[in-house]
Enzyme design. Structure first.
Site, short mmCIF file in Angstrom:
data_model
loop_
_atom_site.label_atom_id
_atom_site.label_comp_id
_atom_site.label_asym_id
_atom_site.label_seq_id
_atom_site.Cartn_x
_atom_site.Cartn_y
_atom_site.Cartn_z
N GLY A 1 66.07 35.29 -77.17
CA GLY A 1 64.79 35.69 -77.78
C GLY A 1 64.78 37.16 -78.13
CB ALA A 2 66.27 40.10 -76.48
N GLY B 1 37.84 61.31 -66.67
CA GLY B 1 36.82 60.29 -66.94
C GLY B 1 37.04 59.65 -68.30
N GLY B 2 35.92 59.23 -68.88
CA GLY B 2 35.99 58.56 -70.18
C GLY B 2 36.59 59.43 -71.27
C1 HXC Z 1 29.22 70.91 -67.16
C2 HXC Z 1 31.10 71.81 -66.26
C3 HXC Z 1 31.70 70.54 -66.20
C4 HXC Z 1 30.95 69.43 -66.66
C5 HXC Z 1 33.10 71.96 -65.43
N1 HXC Z 1 32.00 72.66 -65.76
N2 HXC Z 1 32.94 70.67 -65.68
N3 HXC Z 1 29.88 71.99 -66.74
N4 HXC Z 1 29.72 69.67 -67.15
N5 HXC Z 1 31.47 68.21 -66.66
C6 HXC Z 1 31.79 74.09 -65.66
C7 HXC Z 1 31.67 74.59 -64.24
O1 HXC Z 1 30.35 74.49 -63.81
C8 HXC Z 1 32.10 76.04 -64.41
O2 HXC Z 1 31.04 76.76 -64.98
C9 HXC Z 1 33.16 75.96 -65.45
O3 HXC Z 1 32.95 74.72 -66.14
C10 HXC Z 1 34.57 75.95 -64.91
O4 HXC Z 1 34.64 74.95 -63.89
P1 HXC Z 1 35.37 75.20 -62.50
O5 HXC Z 1 35.02 74.06 -61.65
O6 HXC Z 1 35.10 76.57 -62.01
O7 HXC Z 1 36.90 75.15 -62.94
P2 HXC Z 1 38.14 74.59 -62.14
O8 HXC Z 1 38.11 75.05 -60.72
O9 HXC Z 1 39.33 74.94 -62.96
O10 HXC Z 1 37.97 73.01 -62.13
C11 HXC Z 1 38.01 72.26 -63.32
C12 HXC Z 1 37.54 70.82 -63.08
C13 HXC Z 1 36.17 70.83 -62.36
C14 HXC Z 1 38.57 70.10 -62.22
C15 HXC Z 1 37.46 70.14 -64.44
O11 HXC Z 1 35.30 71.74 -63.05
C16 HXC Z 1 35.52 69.51 -62.30
O12 HXC Z 1 35.88 68.68 -61.47
N6 HXC Z 1 34.53 69.31 -63.18
C17 HXC Z 1 33.76 68.08 -63.18
C18 HXC Z 1 34.57 66.96 -63.77
C19 HXC Z 1 33.72 65.74 -63.95
O13 HXC Z 1 33.40 65.07 -62.95
N7 HXC Z 1 33.32 65.49 -65.19
C20 HXC Z 1 32.46 64.38 -65.51
C21 HXC Z 1 33.41 63.19 -65.64
S1 HXC Z 1 32.54 61.77 -66.07
P3 HXC Z 1 30.88 78.33 -64.79
O14 HXC Z 1 29.56 78.65 -65.43
O15 HXC Z 1 30.92 78.57 -63.32
O16 HXC Z 1 32.03 78.97 -65.48
C22 HXC Z 1 32.81 61.67 -67.67
C23 HXC Z 1 32.22 60.44 -68.26
C24 HXC Z 1 32.62 60.34 -69.70
O17 HXC Z 1 33.40 62.46 -68.28
C25 HXC Z 1 32.49 58.92 -70.14
C26 HXC Z 1 32.82 58.80 -71.60
C27 HXC Z 1 32.89 57.40 -72.01
#
Ligand code: HXC
Length: 545
Positions: A435-436, A200-201
């Site tokens: 030009g290069a 994501g971001g």
């Molecule tokens: C809170 C999170 C989290 C999140 C993971 N966890 N991502 N908690 N916020 N964004 C937590 C899980 O609940 C879990 O907690 C632990 O981290 C490990 O995650 P798993 O899923 O078990 O690990 P894994 O199987 O290795 O997968 C990793 C992952 C997946 C691919 C990153 O967790 C995932 O898809 N997470 C969500 C990604 C996402 O959509 N993020 C938001 C993006 S939007 P426990 O307690 O069970 O250990 C964004 C906007 C930003 O970022 C914009 C900025 C400008």
């Protein structure tokens, strides 16, 4: 220096020396003991991160923990941790029961080879390294400390992105980090190591830094993941194919270093830092050099083919000319018709960029222009002299390039060279056409010293193309057009396809002997070392983006 006289001390046995002074035998008040015990407990819980089972899971993926990464990098005992007890302020969605010391990111200062850097290391074992408000504050705090003290900033990313429970405050946190990245740009080197997910971001902070490292198989970066892509476009792609180290190093160009392991990644970071000053207030480090600055480089005549259209690997020229084994290639797999990287000349850091004849004959395309321009701007910001190695037939033709904006992208290279105030040396090896040529070697654009080998050809275009245009009527009217074409090509070659036509105009400063290339480059960089040049006053320029 005044030497203080030692008092006449009676020799004591070791046990006597260790005897506890009377006042220390008094009992420490219980409240103090409890306070210290509380600190010890807090430290233990802080060091445990997300707990043993999550750490074991992390290691099973071939990843180090956040702390192990810091300790691998840091000179022994040099890590000073900052804000280790910060924890989340949010109580929403069960967060009241998930308070972790440090809030999922470790931050502080370390010495690497005796030089200080500030760093942050996201701890995936704590809430998936997700970024909440306090986590972001810690990163921004380290960034601002790096900026204030004029020291490099390194971030190790291993995170699930915005902490979903903390909602919009996570997004605000990213905003703060992005702004700090932008303010620090060009003031201190900023480097990102992607050592896990960076989705994501979250990927925009690395994109705002100077160099991005990725590790094969364990790091992934994308704005929208495979599931969202499938839902929106119907496209099926794995996370690795979409945003793994290979994709970003060879296809998108978002990453600059692809490493086979975490150890390689951390070791390469150390090597990169060894070329760089700590900030734009300092000169780049000069290291001891055992390689003779006057070493004979005549071997180049065996590297350069005798025909202008035969390829060779420009890396062989780089290895021959610069200090032995000093070349650190940047962006190796991306836009491969241009090779860029750091090297040393008699111990001084230089930024090298050269056309690569084994890829598209070394022509400039939109990506290779971007690649060189960004590298040049980094070097210029940090006082690193530039050396351009020129063997370029021109800009890459075709609709892909034109529709892709080669005019805009090619202009970036021109802009970057013209704007750079560091010493700029060009060496024309073989072809420098059109030009290069301007972007790679033109004194009018701002190169301080242009050198050419006797094998150089500096012209508007290759002799065949030139003869076909300017002698078209003669060729068409001839009884034997092929013969006349050959004669006219030869005429054009005699007149322009050598370095002396340009040297006689002063746009080549010197035509040098092949065996003296290294000596000439060392001297050129040394003699331009005191260069001072001011640009017109402005808020900032407007590079074609
Ligand atoms: C809170 C999170 C989290 C999140 C993971 N966890 N991502 N908690 N916020 N964004 C937590 C899980 O609940 C879990 O907690 C632990 O981290 C490990 O995650 P798993 O899923 O078990 O690990 P894994 O199987 O290795 O997968 C990793 C992952 C997946 C691919 C990153 O967790 C995932 O898809 N997470 C969500 C990604 C996402 O959509 N993020 C938001 C993006 S939007 P426990 O307690 O069970 O250990 C964004 C906007 C930003 O970022 C914009 C900025 C400008």
């Amino acid at each position: 220096m005044k030497v203080l006289e030692k008092p006449n001390m009676k020799k004591r046995s070791r046990s006597e020396n260790r005897s506890v002074p009377e006042e220390d035998k008094r009992e420490i008040p219980k409240a103090h003991r409890d306070a210290v015990a509380h600190l010890v407990k807090k430290k233990e819980s802080m060091l445990a991160g997300g707990g043993e089972s999550r750490q074991a899971k992390q290691r099973a993926k071939g990843k180090k923990t956040a702390r192990e990464r810091i300790h691998f990098l840091a000179d022994k005992g040099s890590f000073v941790e900052n804000q280790p007890y910060v924890s989340s302020r949010s109580d929403d969605f069960g967060m009241d029961k998930k308070k972790f010391s440090g809030d999922g990111v470790i931050s502080g200062s370390v010495l690497i080879e005796g030089r200080q850097i500030w760093l942050t290391s996201q701890d995936f074992t704590v809430l998936g390294g997700s970024l909440g408000e306090q986590h972001a504050e810690k990163i921004a705090n380290a960034q601002m400390n790096a900026l204030k003290t004029g020291k490099p900033f390194v971030q190790i990313n291993d995170s699930g992105g915005a902490r979903i429970q903390e909602g919009v405050m996570s997004l605000e946190g990213y905003g703060k980090i992005f702004r700090a990245n932008t303010l620090a740009s060009g003031v201190i080197p900023q480097i990102s190591l992607i050592m896990g997910p960076c989705a994501g971001g979250a990927a925009y902070s690395p994109a705002l830094t100077d160099f991005v490292f990725m590790v094969d198989k364990t790091s992934q970066m994308y704005i929208t993941g495979p599931d969202v892509i499938r839902a929106v476009t119907g496209e099926n792609v794995t996370g690795e194919a979409l945003g793994g180290a290979e994709a970003h190093n060879s296809k998108s160009g978002n990453a600059h270093f692809r490493c086979a392991s975490e150890d390689e990644c951390l070791t390469t970071l150390k090597r990169l830092l060894s070329y760089l000053p700590s900030s734009n207030r300092e000169a780049p480090p000069i290291v001891d050099c055992t390689d003779n600055p006057n070493r004979d480089t005549g071997e180049i005549l065996h590297i350069l083919p005798d025909k202008a259209n035969k390829p060779y690997d420009i890396r062989k020229v780089i290895d021959l000319v610069f200090d032995q084994e000093s070349f650190l290639e940047v962006h190796k797999e991306f836009a491969a018709s241009m090779v860029v990287g750091f090297a040393r000349l008699a111990g001084r850091t230089v930024g090298v960029y050269g056309n690569q004849p084994i890829v598209f004959a070394g022509s400039l395309d939109k990506d290779s222009s971007d690649k060189a321009a960004r590298f040049i701007r980094f070097c210029d910001a940090f006082g690193i002299p530039l050396v351009s190695l020129v063997d370029v037939p021109g800009y890459m033709p075709g609709t892909v390039q034109e529709y892709g904006g080669i005019i805009r992208h090619g202009a970036k290279l021109l802009y970057a060279v013209a704007e750079a105030t560091v010493p700029k040396i060009a060496l024309v090896l073989r072809k420098a056409y059109g030009g290069a040529y301007i972007g790679m070697a033109s004194k009018a654009l701002g190169y301080d010293r242009v050198l050419a080998l006797p094998t150089a050809e500096i012209a508007v275009m290759g002799a065949a193309g030139a003869a076909n245009i300017i002698f078209r009527n003669d060729i068409n009217a001839a009884r034997d057009p092929d013969l006349i074409r050959e004669i006219k090509i030869h005429e054009y070659q005699e007149k322009f396809m050598n370095p002396f036509a340009a040297a006689s105009q002063g746009i080549v400063d010197d035509v040098i002997a092949p065996e003296a290339i290294r000596q000439e480059l060392v001297r050129s960089v040394e003699m331009m070392a005191g260069k001072m040049e001011d640009l017109p006053r402005k808020k900032h320029g407007n590079i074609p983006l």
